[in-house]
Write a protein that holds these residues in place. Structure first.
Motif, PDB file in Angstrom:
ATOM      1  N   HIS A 116       0.856  -1.195   0.000  1.00  0.00           N
ATOM      2  CA  HIS A 116       0.000   0.000   0.000  1.00  0.00           C
ATOM      3  C   HIS A 116       0.887   1.237   0.000  1.00  0.00           C
ATOM      4  N   GLY A 117       0.278   2.357  -0.361  1.00  0.00           N
ATOM      5  CA  GLY A 117       1.016   3.626  -0.326  1.00  0.00           C
ATOM      6  C   GLY A 117       0.295   4.597   0.574  1.00  0.00           C
ATOM      7  N   LYS A 118       0.522   5.895   0.314  1.00  0.00           N
ATOM      8  CA  LYS A 118      -0.164   6.874   1.171  1.00  0.00           C
ATOM      9  C   LYS A 118      -1.515   7.259   0.615  1.00  0.00           C
ATOM     10  N   ASN A 119      -1.987   6.510  -0.397  1.00  0.00           N
ATOM     11  CA  ASN A 119      -3.341   6.765  -0.921  1.00  0.00           C
ATOM     12  C   ASN A 119      -4.263   5.560  -0.709  1.00  0.00           C
ATOM     13  N   HIS A 120      -3.999   4.755   0.326  1.00  0.00           N
ATOM     14  CA  HIS A 120      -4.855   3.578   0.514  1.00  0.00           C
ATOM     15  C   HIS A 120      -6.316   3.985   0.701  1.00  0.00           C
ATOM     16  N   HIS A 121      -6.546   5.127   1.335  1.00  0.00           N
ATOM     17  CA  HIS A 121      -7.939   5.565   1.575  1.00  0.00           C
ATOM     18  C   HIS A 121      -8.632   5.975   0.278  1.00  0.00           C
ATOM     19  N   HIS A 122      -7.884   6.148  -0.813  1.00  0.00           N
ATOM     20  CA  HIS A 122      -8.501   6.508  -2.098  1.00  0.00           C
ATOM     21  C   HIS A 122      -8.382   5.407  -3.147  1.00  0.00           C
ATOM     22  N   ALA A 204     -10.183  14.162   2.113  1.00  0.00           N
ATOM     23  CA  ALA A 204     -10.483  14.229   0.678  1.00  0.00           C
ATOM     24  C   ALA A 204      -9.213  14.306  -0.178  1.00  0.00           C
ATOM     25  N   GLN A 205      -8.093  14.613   0.440  1.00  0.00           N
ATOM     26  CA  GLN A 205      -6.831  14.678  -0.325  1.00  0.00           C
ATOM     27  C   GLN A 205      -6.421  13.252  -0.705  1.00  0.00           C
ATOM     28  N   PRO A 206      -5.969  13.050  -1.951  1.00  0.00           N
ATOM     29  CA  PRO A 206      -5.648  11.672  -2.355  1.00  0.00           C
ATOM     30  C   PRO A 206      -4.466  11.051  -1.610  1.00  0.00           C
ATOM     31  N   TYR A 207      -3.523  11.881  -1.141  1.00  0.00           N
ATOM     32  CA  TYR A 207      -2.351  11.317  -0.461  1.00  0.00           C
ATOM     33  C   TYR A 207      -2.235  11.914   0.939  1.00  0.00           C
ATOM     34  N   LEU A 208      -2.077  11.048   1.931  1.00  0.00           N
ATOM     35  CA  LEU A 208      -1.931  11.493   3.318  1.00  0.00           C
ATOM     36  C   LEU A 208      -0.902  10.603   4.013  1.00  0.00           C
ATOM     37  N   VAL A 209       0.003  11.237   4.725  1.00  0.00           N
ATOM     38  CA  VAL A 209       0.947  10.459   5.547  1.00  0.00           C
ATOM     39  C   VAL A 209       1.454  11.376   6.659  1.00  0.00           C
ATOM     40  N   ALA A 210       1.739  10.816   7.821  1.00  0.00           N
ATOM     41  CA  ALA A 210       2.256  11.669   8.895  1.00  0.00           C
ATOM     42  C   ALA A 210       3.561  11.116   9.438  1.00  0.00           C
ATOM     43  N   TRP A 211       4.455  12.027   9.715  1.00  0.00           N
ATOM     44  CA  TRP A 211       5.680  11.716  10.463  1.00  0.00           C
ATOM     45  C   TRP A 211       5.349  11.970  11.936  1.00  0.00           C
ATOM     46  N   MET A 212       5.812  11.096  12.809  1.00  0.00           N
ATOM     47  CA  MET A 212       5.511  11.288  14.227  1.00  0.00           C
ATOM     48  C   MET A 212       6.814  11.409  15.030  1.00  0.00           C
ATOM     49  N   ASP A 213       6.771  12.273  16.019  1.00  0.00           N
ATOM     50  CA  ASP A 213       7.928  12.439  16.905  1.00  0.00           C
ATOM     51  C   ASP A 213       7.860  11.345  17.980  1.00  0.00           C
ATOM     52  N   GLY A 214       8.601  10.288  17.783  1.00  0.00           N
ATOM     53  CA  GLY A 214       8.532   9.134  18.682  1.00  0.00           C
ATOM     54  C   GLY A 214       9.088   9.418  20.066  1.00  0.00           C
ATOM     55  N   LEU A 215       9.745  10.567  20.265  1.00  0.00           N
ATOM     56  CA  LEU A 215      10.334  10.878  21.574  1.00  0.00           C
ATOM     57  C   LEU A 215       9.421  11.753  22.430  1.00  0.00           C
ATOM     58  N   ALA A 216       8.325  12.250  21.846  1.00  0.00           N
ATOM     59  CA  ALA A 216       7.434  13.149  22.602  1.00  0.00           C
ATOM     60  C   ALA A 216       6.731  12.366  23.717  1.00  0.00           C
TER      61      ALA A 216
END
Ligand SMILES: Cc1cc2nc3c(=O)[nH]c(=O)nc-3n(C[C@H](O)[C@H](O)[C@H](O)COP(=O)(O)OP(=O)(O)OC[C@H]3O[C@@H](n4cnc5c(N)ncnc54)[C@H](O)[C@@H]3O)c2cc1C
Length: 436
Positions: A116-122, A204-216
């Motif tokens: 899958h990519g960052k457009n799985h929801h579309h 509604a955007q075709p591509y979505l992905v988030a980077w997360m701060d794993g140290l927060a």
């Protein structure tokens, strides 16, 4: 030879059989006369999905067979790398509807893991855009499989992790593109619930992905940056100085050598990196990005897995249904925090509706989190704890990233899973998962 995949853990002493024609694949199976073997693409899975004492590499089955630009389909051999395929498609205004975070995988690997990519929801997963494939099965038959022919084999092979046979060629549906550029906008999130709000707001955007701060930690736990994206039209590029709107990806110029200084992965370096990442994304400005940096930023540096040292890296990627995502992901992040282990790259994706193919197919509607750690025995202990949290929240882990999931936990995550040809097509992973 010593063989391992992207995570470098585990490895196997393997006989690598390089197939350069369909008949050599057949004769390799004959010669092995019933010994276990697993197909292998480019070894970009992380753990042991493509490891076994006998491994059949498809990398030399790398021919494009028939491109139909009018219907937007291509027939090609299973060992073709996405990277090579895109170099041919892109100048013609064609692209793959679904691509993962690296272009260095084969068509066979993309089908077997149903990537899958960052457009799985579309757009769903890779398998949704596979029209048919030819599969060499354990009894030596070469079968054409599609949604109307050998349907069960078709279904069980997509996401089946190489256990139904060897995909030798496939016909894929392509998408049309006006340009090879994407408009990306980034939004800073101060907590996990804020990040989820942003995902829903920009759904509604075709591509979505988030980077997360794993140290927060504390009320900043799960903070990060959501990146949204959509394709650029020619009109969008009118004000830019792009000489070629259908530019192909450039080759990677940087490479990480085999041995790197261990301080590079110190927590303090990661802390500074995370601060910089948040700071550089503090304003929601729109950037135009070429597909190489939009889809495949990690491919810019060859062998980046060497950064994790000789013992390699372990990735934990799981998906949880929407209903348990907040509680489950919070529990996972808290367990990581309590372990004092360092989560290097943390990536959150939203997955959409999904009709599963194989019983080991990964996607489900919900949120998927992937976390990279440097290999250590403590990380293996932490993963056992994370398995319990994932099971408690009705989720599962992604097998193509797995190197250590115990059989009991696997059966709870994938209760319908069966091994299709246990005497022939099985990896070290399937032996572990099915307790063989
Ligand atoms: C940097 C990086 C980023 C990634 N990002 C993503 C992502 O965003 N989304 C995602 O879904 N995945 C992602 N992946 C995982 C990767 O897409 C999968 O592991 C993929 O299956 C690897 O393909 P491969 O050709 O290297 O196959 P291999 O790693 O060689 O094999 C993977 C599996 O496919 C089977 N297989 C391979 N070829 C065949 C064949 N011809 N017939 C039958 N079975 C076969 C193997 O038996 C094995 O079970 C990423 C991996 C890396 C290294």
């Amino acid at each position: 030879m010593k063989l391992y995949n992207w995570g470098k853990y585990p490895f196997s002493d393997a006989n690598l059989h390089l197939a350069d024609s369909y008949s050599t694949v057949g004769s390799t199976l004959n010669q092995l006369s019933g010994q276990a073997v697993i197909p292998r693409g480019n070894g970009r899975c992380y753990g042991d999905s493509a490891l076994q004492e006998n491994v059949c590499s498809t990398l030399k089955l790398n021919k494009l067979l028939q491109l139909d630009e009018v219907s937007g389909t291509i027939r090609l051999q299973a060992g073709v790398l996405l990277e090579d395929l895109l170099s041919v498609l892109v100048p013609k205004g064609l692209f793959l509807p679904v691509v993962p975070g690296t272009r260095l995988i084969t068509i066979g690997g993309a089908i077997a893991a149903n990537v899958h990519g960052k457009n799985h929801h579309h757009a769903g997963a890779f398998g949704n855009h596979v029209q048919s494939f030819k599969l060499l099965t354990a009894d030596g038959q070469l079968l054409l499989c599609s949604r109307t022919k050998n349907e069960t084999l078709f279904k069980n092979t997509i996401g089946g992790m190489g256990t139904t046979g060897i995909v030798l060629e496939a016909t894929l549906l392509l998408s049309k593109i006006e340009t090879t550029y994407y408009q990306q906008k980034s939004y800073l999130a101060t907590s996990l619930s804020h990040l989820f709000e942003l995902f829903e707001q920009h759904h509604a955007q075709p591509y979505l992905v988030a980077w997360m701060d794993g140290l927060a930690a504390g009320n900043q736990l799960g903070r990060g940056v959501l990146h949204t994206g959509k394709p650029c039209t020619r009109q969008d590029l009118a004000s830019q100085t792009m000489p070629n709107p259908l530019k192909v990806h450039p080759p990677a110029k940087l490479s990480i050598p085999g041995i790197v200084p261990s301080w590079l992965l110190q927590p303090i370096v990661l802390r500074l990196n995370n601060l910089y990442y948040r700071w550089s994304n503090r304003k929601s400005v729109q950037h135009i990005k070429h597909y190489a940096s939009f889809f495949f930023p990690l491919d810019a540096i060859k062998h980046w897995n060497n950064l994790y040292g000789k013992r390699g890296l372990l990735q934990y990627q799981f998906v949880l249904p929407f209903s348990s995502s907040t509680d489950g992901i919070t529990a996972v992040l808290e367990a990581i925090k309590a372990s004092r282990l360092c989560p290097y790259l943390v990536v959150l994706k939203r997955m959409g509706e999904h009709t599963p193919y194989a019983a080991t197919d990964f996607p489900m509607p919900g949120y998927s989190l992937a976390i990279d750690f440097k290999y250590s025995s403590k990380v293996l202990d932490l993963f056992h704890l994370l398995d319990e949290i994932v099971i408690q929240h009705s989720g599962r882990i992604y097998l193509t990233k797995d190197a250590r999931l115990p059989a009991a936990a696997f059966q709870k995550m994938y209760p319908e899973a069966v091994l299709h040809s246990p005497h022939i097509f099985r990896s070290l992973q399937s032996e572990r998962l099915f307790d063989l």
